[in-house]
Every structure is written in C-alpha cells, then in structure tokens.
Design a protein around this motif. Sequence first.
Motif: not given
Length: 113
Positions: A57-70, A81-84, A93-94, A97-100
């Motif tokens: 939301x702002x560059x000086x804070x924690x990310x609101x969402x992380x989208x990870x590919x493992x 994975x969608x991480x809050x 998910x595999x 689309x459904x993860x987003x």
Amino acid sequence: MGTVTPFPLGAKPNQIGFDRLELTRILDLYGRMVAAGHWRDYAIELGRDAAIFAAFRRSAERPEYRIEKRPALRQKQGEWALIGEHGAVLKRGHDLGPVLAPVERRLMKLIEE
C-alpha cells in the motif's frame, strides 16, 4: 580454441522465476489495484526456492499480499500461495487464477465503493 561447456540437462535451476504469462497476469492485477488507488509499490524477489511478488500500500511498510511460486510444492499443496500481511497463507493452489481470486474479489469491492 575455446572450451565447450555442456548444457546441464536435468539440473536444478539456480533461480526460480515467473514465466511471461504468470508475470503478465500478476502485473495486470497490480495495475488494476494501482488504478483503484489501493497499491502504490511492488517488489519481486527471485531466489533458489521461490519467486515472490510483493504488493505494498505504501513503500515503507510490510507487503499487503505476497504471491509466491514454490515449484518444490507442485506435487503436494500446489506451487502457488497467496500470503497476507501478517504471514498467514490465505490461499494455496496448483493454478495462479484461483489463488488470485481473493484479491480480485477485493478489487471489485474497491471499485464499487
């Protein structure tokens, strides 16, 4: 004459990344969230185990969402994975689309307001 180095077939890559379609889908969502006035910055981290897209939301804070590919979790829980903001896994998910989908629903709520 130069030395020919064989291409390492079947070797584990040194870095995990997003392919063009995955990155296009993620950046499309990011652009729509920026247009809605919700996100302002992003970061991409490409490592040995995961590729991570973080939206802020702002560059000086924690990310609101992380989208990870493992890719190591491909056969188990799914590679996406969608991480809050607080580190909780919101969706796994595999397919991307459904993860987003939770972020897409939030975008619809932001546009309606």
